[in-house]
Design a protein around this motif. Structure first.
Motif, PDB file in Angstrom:
ATOM      1  N   LEU A 179      19.829  45.157   6.985  1.00  0.00           N
ATOM      2  CA  LEU A 179      20.556  45.242   8.254  1.00  0.00           C
ATOM      3  C   LEU A 179      19.678  45.672   9.425  1.00  0.00           C
ATOM      4  CD1 LEU A 179      23.088  45.124   9.976  1.00  0.00           C
ATOM      5  CD2 LEU A 179      23.683  47.424   9.149  1.00  0.00           C
ATOM      6  N   PRO A 180      18.872  46.743   9.292  1.00  0.00           N
ATOM      7  CA  PRO A 180      18.037  47.136  10.442  1.00  0.00           C
ATOM      8  C   PRO A 180      17.113  46.007  10.915  1.00  0.00           C
ATOM      9  CG  PRO A 180      18.096  48.897   8.817  1.00  0.00           C
ATOM     10  CD  PRO A 180      18.719  47.692   8.169  1.00  0.00           C
ATOM     11  N   GLU A 181      16.512  45.302   9.957  1.00  0.00           N
ATOM     12  CA  GLU A 181      15.613  44.226  10.370  1.00  0.00           C
ATOM     13  C   GLU A 181      16.391  43.021  10.885  1.00  0.00           C
ATOM     14  OE1 GLU A 181      12.443  42.364  11.636  1.00  0.00           O
ATOM     15  OE2 GLU A 181      12.494  44.435  10.914  1.00  0.00           O
ATOM     16  N   ARG A 182      17.597  42.810  10.387  1.00  0.00           N
ATOM     17  CA  ARG A 182      18.416  41.730  10.927  1.00  0.00           C
ATOM     18  C   ARG A 182      18.728  41.990  12.402  1.00  0.00           C
ATOM     19  NH1 ARG A 182      22.142  41.226   7.016  1.00  0.00           N
ATOM     20  NH2 ARG A 182      23.803  42.429   7.994  1.00  0.00           N
ATOM     21  N   GLN A 183      18.970  43.243  12.749  1.00  0.00           N
ATOM     22  CA  GLN A 183      19.191  43.592  14.147  1.00  0.00           C
ATOM     23  C   GLN A 183      17.931  43.356  14.967  1.00  0.00           C
ATOM     24  OE1 GLN A 183      20.597  47.646  13.438  1.00  0.00           O
ATOM     25  NE2 GLN A 183      22.673  47.038  14.012  1.00  0.00           N
ATOM     26  N   GLU A 184      16.777  43.685  14.380  1.00  0.00           N
ATOM     27  CA  GLU A 184      15.511  43.438  15.071  1.00  0.00           C
ATOM     28  C   GLU A 184      15.306  41.936  15.286  1.00  0.00           C
ATOM     29  OE1 GLU A 184      13.367  45.415  16.377  1.00  0.00           O
ATOM     30  OE2 GLU A 184      13.816  47.398  15.573  1.00  0.00           O
ATOM     31  N   MET A 185      15.668  41.137  14.282  1.00  0.00           N
ATOM     32  CA  MET A 185      15.505  39.690  14.388  1.00  0.00           C
ATOM     33  C   MET A 185      16.394  39.122  15.485  1.00  0.00           C
ATOM     34  SD  MET A 185      16.227  36.624  11.659  1.00  0.00           S
ATOM     35  CE  MET A 185      17.853  36.265  12.361  1.00  0.00           C
ATOM     36  N   ILE A 186      17.648  39.548  15.512  1.00  0.00           N
ATOM     37  CA  ILE A 186      18.566  39.070  16.543  1.00  0.00           C
ATOM     38  C   ILE A 186      18.062  39.477  17.923  1.00  0.00           C
ATOM     39  CG2 ILE A 186      20.900  39.324  17.465  1.00  0.00           C
ATOM     40  CD1 ILE A 186      21.863  39.584  14.553  1.00  0.00           C
ATOM     41  N   SER A 187      17.566  40.709  18.018  1.00  0.00           N
ATOM     42  CA  SER A 187      17.020  41.184  19.287  1.00  0.00           C
ATOM     43  C   SER A 187      15.833  40.319  19.727  1.00  0.00           C
ATOM     44  CB  SER A 187      16.591  42.646  19.158  1.00  0.00           C
ATOM     45  OG  SER A 187      15.959  43.094  20.334  1.00  0.00           O
ATOM     46  N   ALA A 188      14.960  39.993  18.772  1.00  0.00           N
ATOM     47  CA  ALA A 188      13.773  39.208  19.099  1.00  0.00           C
ATOM     48  C   ALA A 188      14.129  37.794  19.546  1.00  0.00           C
ATOM     49  CB  ALA A 188      12.835  39.154  17.892  1.00  0.00           C
ATOM     50  N   LEU A 189      15.200  37.233  18.992  1.00  0.00           N
ATOM     51  CA  LEU A 189      15.559  35.849  19.280  1.00  0.00           C
ATOM     52  C   LEU A 189      16.622  35.720  20.362  1.00  0.00           C
ATOM     53  CD1 LEU A 189      15.592  34.381  15.649  1.00  0.00           C
ATOM     54  CD2 LEU A 189      13.795  34.183  17.376  1.00  0.00           C
ATOM     55  N   THR A 190      17.069  36.850  20.899  1.00  0.00           N
ATOM     56  CA  THR A 190      18.048  36.827  21.975  1.00  0.00           C
ATOM     57  C   THR A 190      17.326  36.780  23.310  1.00  0.00           C
ATOM     58  OG1 THR A 190      19.630  38.109  20.674  1.00  0.00           O
ATOM     59  CG2 THR A 190      19.971  38.052  23.056  1.00  0.00           C
ATOM     60  N   THR A 191      17.774  35.900  24.178  1.00  0.00           N
ATOM     61  CA  THR A 191      17.172  35.772  25.505  1.00  0.00           C
ATOM     62  C   THR A 191      17.836  36.752  26.461  1.00  0.00           C
ATOM     63  OG1 THR A 191      16.697  33.435  25.132  1.00  0.00           O
ATOM     64  CG2 THR A 191      16.706  34.203  27.413  1.00  0.00           C
ATOM     65  N   ASN A 192      17.066  37.675  27.004  1.00  0.00           N
ATOM     66  CA  ASN A 192      17.586  38.659  27.955  1.00  0.00           C
ATOM     67  C   ASN A 192      17.056  38.345  29.350  1.00  0.00           C
ATOM     68  OD1 ASN A 192      19.082  40.682  26.241  1.00  0.00           O
ATOM     69  ND2 ASN A 192      17.096  40.762  25.208  1.00  0.00           N
ATOM     70  N   VAL A 193      17.785  37.518  30.061  1.00  0.00           N
ATOM     71  CA  VAL A 193      17.416  37.152  31.429  1.00  0.00           C
ATOM     72  C   VAL A 193      18.426  37.805  32.364  1.00  0.00           C
ATOM     73  CG1 VAL A 193      17.091  35.299  33.085  1.00  0.00           C
ATOM     74  CG2 VAL A 193      16.434  34.965  30.688  1.00  0.00           C
ATOM     75  N   THR A 194      17.955  38.670  33.227  1.00  0.00           N
ATOM     76  CA  THR A 194      18.870  39.375  34.124  1.00  0.00           C
ATOM     77  C   THR A 194      18.124  39.809  35.374  1.00  0.00           C
ATOM     78  OG1 THR A 194      20.486  41.192  34.249  1.00  0.00           O
ATOM     79  CG2 THR A 194      18.418  41.638  33.083  1.00  0.00           C
ATOM     80  N   ASN A 195      18.866  40.003  36.435  1.00  0.00           N
ATOM     81  CA  ASN A 195      18.318  40.509  37.691  1.00  0.00           C
ATOM     82  C   ASN A 195      19.406  41.288  38.405  1.00  0.00           C
ATOM     83  OD1 ASN A 195      17.016  37.417  37.519  1.00  0.00           O
ATOM     84  ND2 ASN A 195      15.537  39.019  37.995  1.00  0.00           N
ATOM     85  N   PHE A 196      19.008  42.216  39.236  1.00  0.00           N
ATOM     86  CA  PHE A 196      19.973  42.870  40.099  1.00  0.00           C
ATOM     87  C   PHE A 196      20.586  41.833  41.037  1.00  0.00           C
ATOM     88  CE2 PHE A 196      17.592  46.767  39.008  1.00  0.00           C
ATOM     89  CZ  PHE A 196      18.655  47.614  38.726  1.00  0.00           C
ATOM     90  N   PHE A 197      21.905  41.879  41.162  1.00  0.00           N
ATOM     91  CA  PHE A 197      22.662  40.999  42.065  1.00  0.00           C
ATOM     92  C   PHE A 197      22.395  39.522  41.797  1.00  0.00           C
ATOM     93  CE2 PHE A 197      22.335  45.085  44.293  1.00  0.00           C
ATOM     94  CZ  PHE A 197      23.688  45.348  44.485  1.00  0.00           C
ATOM     95  N   ARG A 198      22.173  39.189  40.520  1.00  0.00           N
ATOM     96  CA  ARG A 198      22.023  37.788  40.138  1.00  0.00           C
ATOM     97  C   ARG A 198      23.336  37.054  40.437  1.00  0.00           C
ATOM     98  NH1 ARG A 198      21.016  35.551  33.947  1.00  0.00           N
ATOM     99  NH2 ARG A 198      20.339  33.445  34.500  1.00  0.00           N
ATOM    100  N   GLU A 199      23.230  35.834  40.944  1.00  0.00           N
ATOM    101  CA  GLU A 199      24.395  35.067  41.377  1.00  0.00           C
ATOM    102  C   GLU A 199      25.209  35.919  42.367  1.00  0.00           C
ATOM    103  OE1 GLU A 199      26.449  32.835  38.208  1.00  0.00           O
ATOM    104  OE2 GLU A 199      24.757  33.335  36.901  1.00  0.00           O
ATOM    105  N   ASN A 200      24.592  36.169  43.492  1.00  0.00           N
ATOM    106  CA  ASN A 200      25.115  37.137  44.451  1.00  0.00           C
ATOM    107  C   ASN A 200      26.518  36.815  44.954  1.00  0.00           C
ATOM    108  OD1 ASN A 200      24.549  39.581  46.060  1.00  0.00           O
ATOM    109  ND2 ASN A 200      24.753  38.185  47.788  1.00  0.00           N
ATOM    110  N   HIS A 201      26.926  35.532  44.887  1.00  0.00           N
ATOM    111  CA  HIS A 201      28.269  35.201  45.347  1.00  0.00           C
ATOM    112  C   HIS A 201      29.344  35.958  44.572  1.00  0.00           C
ATOM    113  CE1 HIS A 201      27.241  32.228  42.180  1.00  0.00           C
ATOM    114  NE2 HIS A 201      28.480  32.423  41.788  1.00  0.00           N
TER     115      HIS A 201
END
Length: 281
Positions: free
Chosen positions: A70-92
C-alpha cells in the motif's frame, strides 16, 4: 554499476507491464492511462525503482500488488499523477466567485459557507478561493467560512497545509494580494495564518467513500475529470450534485462539461460553471 547491473534509466516497461500498471491506476485511483504513455511511465517510475533497489518493473509491480504494497502504491499513484496548478488559474472562475456566487450565497445564507477544493494539488487553488473570499466578504475574519481541500497525493496535501511557495510561483498573484496574504518564510513566502486556519487539507481518493457529512455551498473540481473514464466521470458528477447544497455553485475545468441530459438539476451559470437552483426556484 557493473556490467551485470541493469541500467534502470534505459529500461522500458513491456506492454504487459504497462497494462498491469494501468490496471492498478484504474482500480485504485480511477485514472485512465492512455496508450502510448510508456516513456512517461518509465521516466516517472525509474526513480521509485532506483530508490527501492529494484532491477525490473516486474518486481516493482509485484511489490505494489503485495499485501505490504500500500505505501508504495500510494507513491506510484503520486508519481503518475499530473499536478498542474497555478494561483488564480482560469481567472474567470474567480471573477464569477467574487461578483456572483459569494454575494448571492452570503445574501441567502449569511456568513456560514462551506467550500470544497477537490483535487487541490499543492493548495494554490484553495488559497486563491480564500483570498477571493477575504476580498469579497465584509468582516471576513468574523465569518464562518471554511474550506476543505482534498487530493489523492499525500505530498501535495503536506505542501498545501504548509502553504509555502517560491516567489516565482507567486507571480500569478496580484502584488496587493501578495502583500496582504503572504509573509516571508526564509527564501520563500507563506500564506498568512488568517487564511491557512480556514483551510483543512485531507488526503482523499475521490473514487472512495466520502467521509464528509454536510453539504457544500461551493465546489471546485477542475481539470481532474479528464483523467477518468466516462463511466467514472458520470458517477462523480452525480455524487458532486448530491453533496452540493441547494443554491450552491460548481466550478469545473475548461475542457470539462457536466452532462445535463441525464436528469441533472444543475443549470449553467457561467463559463464551465453550474448552479443547483435553490428550493422553490
Amino acid at each position: 554499476m557493473n556490467a551485470l547491473t541493469p541500467n534502470i534509466s534505459q529500461m522500458s516497461p513491456s506492454d504487459r507491464e504497462l497494462s498491469e500498471i494501468a490496471a492498478i491506476l484504474m482500480t485504485h485511483a480511477g485514472i485512465v492511462l492512455a496508450p502510448g504513455k510508456g516513456s512517461m511511465v518509465q521516466s516517472r517510475l525509474q526513480k521509485r525503482l532506483r530508490a527501492l533497489g529494484l532491477s525490473s518493473y516486474r518486481a516493482y509491480i509485484d511489490l505494489v500488488n503485495s499485501v505490504d504494497g500500500l505505501p508504495e502504491r500510494q507513491e506510484m499513484i503520486s508519481a503518475l499523477t499530473t499536478n498542474v496548478t497555478n494561483f488564480f488559474r482560469e481567472n474567470h472562475h474567480f471573477e464569477t466567485l467574487q461578483k456572483e456566487a459569494l454575494p448571492k450565497l452570503i445574501a441567502a445564507r449569511g456568513k456560514r459557507l462551506r467550500i470544497w477544493s477537490a483535487g487541490c494539488s499543492n493548495g494554490q487553488e484553495a488559497y486563491s478561493i480564500l483570498m477571493t473570499a477575504a476580498e469579497t466578504v465584509r468582516e471576513f475574519d468574523q465569518s464562518d467560512i471554511k474550506l476543505l481541500a482534498t487530493d489523492i497525493d499525500p505530498v501535495m496535501i503536506r505542501r498545501g497545509t504548509q502553504g509555502v511557495y517560491s516567489s516565482s510561483i507567486l507571480e500569478a498573484v496580484p502584488a496587493p494580494l501578495q502583500k496582504k496574504y503572504f509573509q516571508a518564510a526564509g527564501a520563500d513566502q507563506q500564506v498568512v495564518d488568517r487564511l491557512r486556519k480556514r483551510a483543512t487539507f485531507r488526503e482523499l481518493n475521490i473514487h472512495s467513500d466520502w467521509p464528509m457529512k454536510g453539504q457544500f455551498d461551493i465546489i471546485f473540481c477542475r481539470n481532474m475529470m479528464i483523467y477518468f473514464s466516462p463511466e467514472a466521470q458520470n458517477l462523480l458528477w452525480k455524487r458532486f450534485e448530491k453533496i452540493l447544497a441547494p443554491g450552491g455553485w460548481l466550478f469545473v475545468g475548461h475542457s470539462e462539461r457536466v452532462p445535463l441530459d441525464t436528469g441533472s438539476k444543475l443549470v449553467p451559470a457561467g463559463i464551465t460553471t453550474y448552479r443547483l437552483p435553490a428550493e422553490g426556484q
